[in-house]
Design a protein around this motif. Sequence first.
Motif, mmCIF file in Angstrom:
data_model
loop_
_atom_site.group_PDB
_atom_site.id
_atom_site.type_symbol
_atom_site.label_atom_id
_atom_site.label_comp_id
_atom_site.label_asym_id
_atom_site.label_seq_id
_atom_site.Cartn_x
_atom_site.Cartn_y
_atom_site.Cartn_z
ATOM 1 N N ASN A 163 -1.952 -6.808 4.182
ATOM 2 C CA ASN A 163 -0.796 -7.283 4.927
ATOM 3 C C ASN A 163 -1.007 -8.730 5.311
ATOM 4 O OD1 ASN A 163 0.858 -7.658 7.642
ATOM 5 N ND2 ASN A 163 1.715 -5.892 6.574
ATOM 6 N N ILE A 164 0.031 -9.494 5.353
ATOM 7 C CA ILE A 164 -0.080 -10.928 5.662
ATOM 8 C C ILE A 164 -0.628 -11.167 7.061
ATOM 9 C CG2 ILE A 164 2.255 -11.239 6.559
ATOM 10 C CD1 ILE A 164 2.292 -13.912 4.944
ATOM 11 N N SER A 165 -0.542 -10.164 7.943
ATOM 12 C CA SER A 165 -1.087 -10.311 9.291
ATOM 13 C C SER A 165 -2.604 -10.430 9.283
ATOM 14 C CB SER A 165 -0.677 -9.115 10.155
ATOM 15 O OG SER A 165 -1.211 -7.901 9.638
ATOM 16 N N VAL A 166 -3.250 -9.993 8.193
ATOM 17 C CA VAL A 166 -4.710 -10.067 8.093
ATOM 18 C C VAL A 166 -5.153 -11.439 7.612
ATOM 19 C CG1 VAL A 166 -6.766 -9.045 7.028
ATOM 20 C CG2 VAL A 166 -4.826 -7.579 7.676
ATOM 21 N N PHE A 167 -4.494 -11.937 6.560
ATOM 22 C CA PHE A 167 -4.796 -13.267 6.012
ATOM 23 C C PHE A 167 -3.473 -14.013 5.860
ATOM 24 C CE2 PHE A 167 -8.125 -10.506 3.994
ATOM 25 C CZ PHE A 167 -9.209 -11.004 4.684
ATOM 26 N N GLU A 168 -3.201 -14.931 6.776
ATOM 27 C CA GLU A 168 -1.877 -15.556 6.807
ATOM 28 C C GLU A 168 -1.587 -16.404 5.578
ATOM 29 O OE1 GLU A 168 -1.574 -17.928 10.288
ATOM 30 O OE2 GLU A 168 -3.091 -19.389 9.655
ATOM 31 N N ASN A 169 -2.625 -16.879 4.902
ATOM 32 C CA ASN A 169 -2.427 -17.646 3.669
ATOM 33 C C ASN A 169 -2.505 -16.767 2.428
ATOM 34 O OD1 ASN A 169 -2.217 -20.133 5.041
ATOM 35 N ND2 ASN A 169 -4.438 -20.340 5.090
ATOM 36 N N GLY A 170 -2.512 -15.458 2.626
ATOM 37 C CA GLY A 170 -2.719 -14.562 1.501
ATOM 38 C C GLY A 170 -4.168 -14.634 1.043
ATOM 39 N N PHE A 171 -4.377 -14.434 -0.238
ATOM 40 C CA PHE A 171 -5.727 -14.519 -0.801
ATOM 41 C C PHE A 171 -6.001 -15.902 -1.399
ATOM 42 C CE2 PHE A 171 -4.982 -9.859 -1.009
ATOM 43 C CZ PHE A 171 -6.074 -9.461 -0.238
ATOM 44 N N ASN B 107 3.476 -8.645 2.260
ATOM 45 C CA ASN B 107 2.249 -8.167 1.627
ATOM 46 C C ASN B 107 1.608 -9.293 0.825
ATOM 47 O OD1 ASN B 107 2.344 -5.139 2.159
ATOM 48 N ND2 ASN B 107 4.345 -5.491 1.238
ATOM 49 N N ILE B 108 0.289 -9.286 0.764
ATOM 50 C CA ILE B 108 -0.433 -10.279 -0.023
ATOM 51 C C ILE B 108 -1.188 -9.569 -1.140
ATOM 52 C CG2 ILE B 108 -0.634 -11.834 1.946
ATOM 53 C CD1 ILE B 108 -3.536 -10.925 2.293
ATOM 54 N N TYR B 109 -1.367 -10.259 -2.250
ATOM 55 C CA TYR B 109 -2.012 -9.613 -3.397
ATOM 56 C C TYR B 109 -2.796 -10.630 -4.216
ATOM 57 C CZ TYR B 109 2.024 -11.561 -5.876
ATOM 58 O OH TYR B 109 2.967 -12.426 -6.373
ATOM 59 N N LEU B 110 -3.808 -10.108 -4.890
ATOM 60 C CA LEU B 110 -4.619 -10.897 -5.809
ATOM 61 C C LEU B 110 -4.871 -10.032 -7.028
ATOM 62 C CD1 LEU B 110 -6.416 -13.432 -6.411
ATOM 63 C CD2 LEU B 110 -8.293 -12.193 -5.298
ATOM 64 N N VAL B 111 -4.568 -10.560 -8.201
ATOM 65 C CA VAL B 111 -4.781 -9.835 -9.451
ATOM 66 C C VAL B 111 -5.840 -10.580 -10.259
ATOM 67 C CG1 VAL B 111 -3.720 -8.880 -11.533
ATOM 68 C CG2 VAL B 111 -2.356 -9.129 -9.437
ATOM 69 N N LEU B 112 -6.895 -9.865 -10.633
ATOM 70 C CA LEU B 112 -8.000 -10.437 -11.400
ATOM 71 C C LEU B 112 -8.199 -9.651 -12.683
ATOM 72 C CD1 LEU B 112 -10.589 -10.783 -8.481
ATOM 73 C CD2 LEU B 112 -9.056 -12.563 -9.335
ATOM 74 N N SER B 113 -8.833 -10.273 -13.650
ATOM 75 C CA SER B 113 -9.216 -9.540 -14.853
ATOM 76 C C SER B 113 -10.184 -8.424 -14.452
ATOM 77 C CB SER B 113 -9.870 -10.483 -15.866
ATOM 78 O OG SER B 113 -11.004 -11.122 -15.303
ATOM 79 N N TRP B 114 -10.087 -7.296 -15.136
ATOM 80 C CA TRP B 114 -10.969 -6.171 -14.860
ATOM 81 C C TRP B 114 -12.320 -6.404 -15.542
ATOM 82 C CZ3 TRP B 114 -11.172 -2.149 -11.671
ATOM 83 C CH2 TRP B 114 -12.136 -1.158 -11.923
ATOM 84 N N ILE B 115 -13.408 -6.179 -14.812
ATOM 85 C CA ILE B 115 -14.759 -6.335 -15.365
ATOM 86 C C ILE B 115 -15.439 -4.969 -15.385
ATOM 87 C CG2 ILE B 115 -16.969 -7.545 -15.197
ATOM 88 C CD1 ILE B 115 -14.625 -9.453 -15.550
ATOM 89 N N ASP B 116 -15.748 -4.471 -16.568
ATOM 90 C CA ASP B 116 -16.525 -3.236 -16.656
ATOM 91 C C ASP B 116 -17.933 -3.497 -16.131
ATOM 92 O OD1 ASP B 116 -14.608 -1.485 -17.789
ATOM 93 O OD2 ASP B 116 -14.924 -2.408 -19.760
ATOM 94 N N SER B 117 -18.543 -2.465 -15.550
ATOM 95 C CA SER B 117 -19.878 -2.626 -14.989
ATOM 96 C C SER B 117 -20.872 -1.687 -15.663
ATOM 97 C CB SER B 117 -19.863 -2.363 -13.483
ATOM 98 O OG SER B 117 -19.451 -1.034 -13.207
ATOM 99 N N ILE B 118 -22.138 -2.085 -15.612
ATOM 100 C CA ILE B 118 -23.221 -1.279 -16.173
ATOM 101 C C ILE B 118 -24.303 -1.102 -15.102
ATOM 102 C CG2 ILE B 118 -22.823 -2.094 -18.532
ATOM 103 C CD1 ILE B 118 -25.394 -3.880 -18.103
#
Length: 289
Positions: free
Chosen positions: A52-60, A89-100
Motif C-alpha cells: 500500500n502506498i501508505s507504507v512507501f509513499e514513493n512506491g518502490f 497500491n504500489i508494485y514492482l515487477v522483476l524478472s524471475w530468477i530460479d534458485s539452486i
Amino acid sequence: MNLELAKHIENEINNKLHRKLVFKWQTIGGGSINSTYKISAESFNYFVKINNISVFENGFKEEALGLKFLKTHGAITPKIISEGIFKGNIYLVLSWIDSIFETNKFWQNFAIQLANLHQNKSEKFGLNYSNFMGQLVQKNTFFNDFPAFFIENRLKPQVKLAFSKDLLQIKELKQFESLYTQLDSFIPKEKPCAVHGDLWSGNFIAAPNNKAVFIDPAVYYGHREIDLAMSLLFGGFSEEFYKIYKEIYPLEKDFNFRKDIYNLYPLLIHLNLFGKSYLRSVKTIVSQF
C-alpha cells in the motif's frame, strides 16, 4: 489479491512484450512487509511485489534505484520490468530468477562478486537520496568520515525512534553517547565503497549459473565491513565465502570485535519494527563498549 491491480500489472507487461498473455498468479514467501507473487504465462515468469502506498509513499522507486545502483557497479540483479503506483497500491515487477542449493562454487563466486562490488569507490560516505532499511527511512546525508556518517545517519535516528517508543531508556541513551565518542578509534580508515546495505541470507538468490543475484538493496557508499557484519548477524554464510573474500580483499585485524558495532544498526531497525525481542542484543552490545 486486487483483481484490478493484477489486470493493470498484466497489461503493463503485455505492452512491453507486445502480447496478450493471461498470467497465473502464485503467492510466494517474500518477507514480512510486502505481498509477493510469481506470475507465469507460457515461458514468461516474473516476480511481483505489492504494498500500500501508505507504507512507501514513493512506491518502490528507491528499491528500483538501488537495483540500478548495484548493476551500475557490476553486480548481478534481476531485470526491472515495471514499477509504479495504481489506485493507492504500489508494485514492482522483476524478472524471475530460479534458485539452486548453494554449492561451494557458488560461495566462491559470491565472495568474488562482493569483493568486486566493494572495489567501487567514492569520495564521500552516503548517497544523493534517502532510501529504506525494511520499511524505515534510511538517511544517506554525505559525510567525509564513516564514524560521523554511521552516528548521524544510522544510529542516532534509530536510537531516537526506539526511545520515543519506550524501547530504550535514559541509561541506554547515555551508553550510546559514550559509544559515539569511541567509534573513530574502532573503525579502520577506508575509502567509501558501494555496499548492498542489507546483506543477509534472504537478500540474494543462488542462480543456476552458481552466481549470486543481489535483491532487496539498501545501498549507499559506506564501509565494506558493514556488508560482512550484516551477513553474520543471522547465522552467517559459508566459511568458504569468508575465506575467499579475505584472500581477495583482506580485512584489518579485529573485525570480529567490530562487527557487533556495525550490527547495532540492523538490530535497532528490528527493535523498532518488531519489538522488544531484539532489546537484549542491543543492550548487550552497547554495554560492551
